[in-house]
Design an enzyme around this catalytic site. Structure first.
Site, PDB file in Angstrom:
ATOM      1  N   ASP A 151      37.363  38.892  33.181  1.00 22.70           N
ATOM      2  CA  ASP A 151      38.234  37.977  33.575  1.00 22.70           C
ATOM      3  C   ASP A 151      37.609  36.270  33.057  1.00 22.70           C
ATOM      4  OD1 ASP A 151      40.065  39.314  34.518  1.00 22.70           O
ATOM      5  OD2 ASP A 151      39.343  39.386  36.723  1.00 22.70           O
ATOM      6  N   ASP A 187      39.768  40.622  47.748  1.00 26.53           N
ATOM      7  CA  ASP A 187      39.116  41.493  47.856  1.00 26.53           C
ATOM      8  C   ASP A 187      38.558  42.290  49.069  1.00 26.53           C
ATOM      9  OD1 ASP A 187      40.137  41.933  45.182  1.00 26.53           O
ATOM     10  OD2 ASP A 187      38.178  41.043  44.301  1.00 26.53           O
ATOM     11  N   LYS A 217      43.223  39.208  38.958  1.00 28.62           N
ATOM     12  CA  LYS A 217      42.810  38.940  37.422  1.00 28.62           C
ATOM     13  C   LYS A 217      43.347  37.562  37.286  1.00 28.62           C
ATOM     14  CE  LYS A 217      42.493  41.878  34.364  1.00 28.62           C
ATOM     15  NZ  LYS A 217      41.013  41.808  34.277  1.00 28.62           N
ATOM     16  N   GLY A 252      29.864  38.692  43.103  1.00 28.00           N
ATOM     17  CA  GLY A 252      31.124  38.322  43.268  1.00 28.00           C
ATOM     18  C   GLY A 252      31.788  38.207  41.833  1.00 28.00           C
ATOM     19  N   ASN A 305      39.798  46.101  26.227  1.00 34.58           N
ATOM     20  CA  ASN A 305      38.506  46.832  26.000  1.00 34.58           C
ATOM     21  C   ASN A 305      38.847  47.943  25.321  1.00 34.58           C
ATOM     22  OD1 ASN A 305      39.655  48.652  27.877  1.00 34.58           O
ATOM     23  ND2 ASN A 305      38.540  48.100  29.280  1.00 34.58           N
ATOM     24  N   ALA A 320      44.156  34.987  39.313  1.00 31.20           N
ATOM     25  CA  ALA A 320      43.211  33.989  40.018  1.00 31.20           C
ATOM     26  C   ALA A 320      41.800  33.853  39.301  1.00 31.20           C
ATOM     27  CB  ALA A 320      43.234  34.155  41.290  1.00 31.20           C
ATOM     28  N   GLY A 359      31.602  45.068  26.712  1.00 28.04           N
ATOM     29  CA  GLY A 359      30.662  44.913  27.902  1.00 28.04           C
ATOM     30  C   GLY A 359      29.203  44.080  27.294  1.00 28.04           C
ATOM     31  N   SER A 401      30.690  33.335  40.934  1.00 30.98           N
ATOM     32  CA  SER A 401      29.751  33.463  39.892  1.00 30.98           C
ATOM     33  C   SER A 401      30.261  32.858  38.802  1.00 30.98           C
ATOM     34  CB  SER A 401      29.660  34.907  39.475  1.00 30.98           C
ATOM     35  OG  SER A 401      30.698  35.631  39.005  1.00 30.98           O
TER      36      SER A 401
END
Length: 340
Positions: free
Chosen positions: A261, A23, A50, A296, A190, A52, A231, A300
């Site tokens: 993810d 990224d 996604k 990130g 979602n 990884a 979410g 995280s």
């Protein structure tokens, strides 16, 4: 295929088949208009993709995890694999091909809006033929995790070779064989993705607007279990035991990228231990909430040693009450239609 990356041998319980990216995150005051040039304030290269991301999340939650995918024969490959290897993900089935490593170019403005352009690169080589070479580990895995950032033929072949449970996160939504959707246990989507998946299964019928109705319709179409992520509102879990609404912990979000993810990877890790879908989802919601408190994606994600945020009992009671109210309203509507 040029060569494969070495890694210590292991017997994985979770096999992820998916994308590996770098990224490239550019910070800007605001997003550029068409044809406009702006000066960015910073440039950061971070590992992503996604597949990884989900592999890192599963491994950090204690699962013996193997990733099937591809990187290019370029300088970006090492950056893409850094956190995977430090998280003990087995990358021995990651091919190095004559192509660029997958790249996501992300512009992020000060108000947290973003634009993203993804160049699949090596990920585009993870097709049915590439996946077929890894039939042995797919047959042995307790859980096979799939997403939509590789060719459909690779997803379909992996699903057919899977000897254990298939966890399909149809993100982004691409067209796949309906049999693969119906083999997902669970299908994780979602709200938007759920509607598009349902449209694939019944293209001639209207798609409901209500989230619970979409989940119910997906189950009616033959999918054994469905999880809809919402979410900060948590998730809806539907399987043979019924429909369960699981709220998310309340946290101070710093960066929401990659939270989905984190949820999927943690879900796969729990399912591989034999946890029920509801138990696994309850843990994964907390993992996703933890992830948004850091910057990130992969960096995280929590390990088993990290303390996860908790869901207050009152929040679960409120979610149960809301779910019961919705169920009663739907039942009243159905009785009204029958009477008319």
């Amino acid at each position: 295929m040029e060569r494969s990356l070495p890694a210590p041998p292991s017997r994985p319980t979770v096999v992820v088949v998916g994308s590996i990216n770098v990224d490239q995150v550019i910070s800007v005051e605001r997003l550029p208009l068409p044809g406009e040039t702006l000066i960015g304030s910073s440039l950061t290269l971070l590992p992503g993709g996604k597949g990884a991301n989900q592999a890192v999340a599963a491994a950090r939650r204690g699962a013996a995890t193997l990733l099937i995918g591809a990187v290019g024969d370029d300088a970006h490959a090492a950056a893409a694999l850094t956190v995977l290897t430090s998280s003990d993900v087995d990358v021995s089935r990651v091919d190095v091909v004559v192509a660029p490593t997958g790249l996501a170019v992300i512009n992020v403005s000060v108000d947290a809006e973003n634009t993203i352009v993804v160049v699949p690169g090596a990920n585009g080589t993870v097709d049915d033929a590439a996946v077929e070479r890894h039939a042995d580990v797919l047959a042995d895995a307790a859980v096979v995790v799939l997403q939509g950032e590789i060719p459909a033929s690779g997803i379909e072949r992996a699903a057919r070779l899977a000897g254990g449970r298939i966890l399909l996160n149809l993100a982004p939504v691409i067209r796949v064989d309906p049999a693969v959707l119906r083999a997902a246990d669970p299908l994780v989507v979602n709200e938007h993705e759920g509607a598009l998946a349902l449209q694939q299964l019944r293209p001639d019928r209207p798609v409901p607007v209500d989230h619970a109705e979409i989940v119910d319709a997906l189950r009616t179409e033959g999918i054994p279990s469905v999880i809809m992520t919402r979410g900060a509102a948590g998730v809806i879990v539907a399987d043979g035991s019924g429909v369960h609404v699981l709220p998310s912990p309340r946290v101070d979000a710093v960066d929401t990228s990659g939270a989905g993810d984190a949820f999927v990877g943690a879900l796969g890790a729990s399912l591989a231990t034999g946890a029920s879908l509801v138990e696994a989802a309850r843990d994964a919601v907390r993992v996703g909430a933890f992830a948004v408190t850091g910057v990130g994606t992969q960096s995280s994600y929590p390990s088993l040693e990290d303390e996860l945020p908790s869901v207050p009992a009152s929040a679960q009671a409120d979610a149960d009450a809301a779910a019961n109210a919705d169920a009663d309203a739907n039942a009243d509507a159905e009785r009204g239609e029958a009477a008319s």
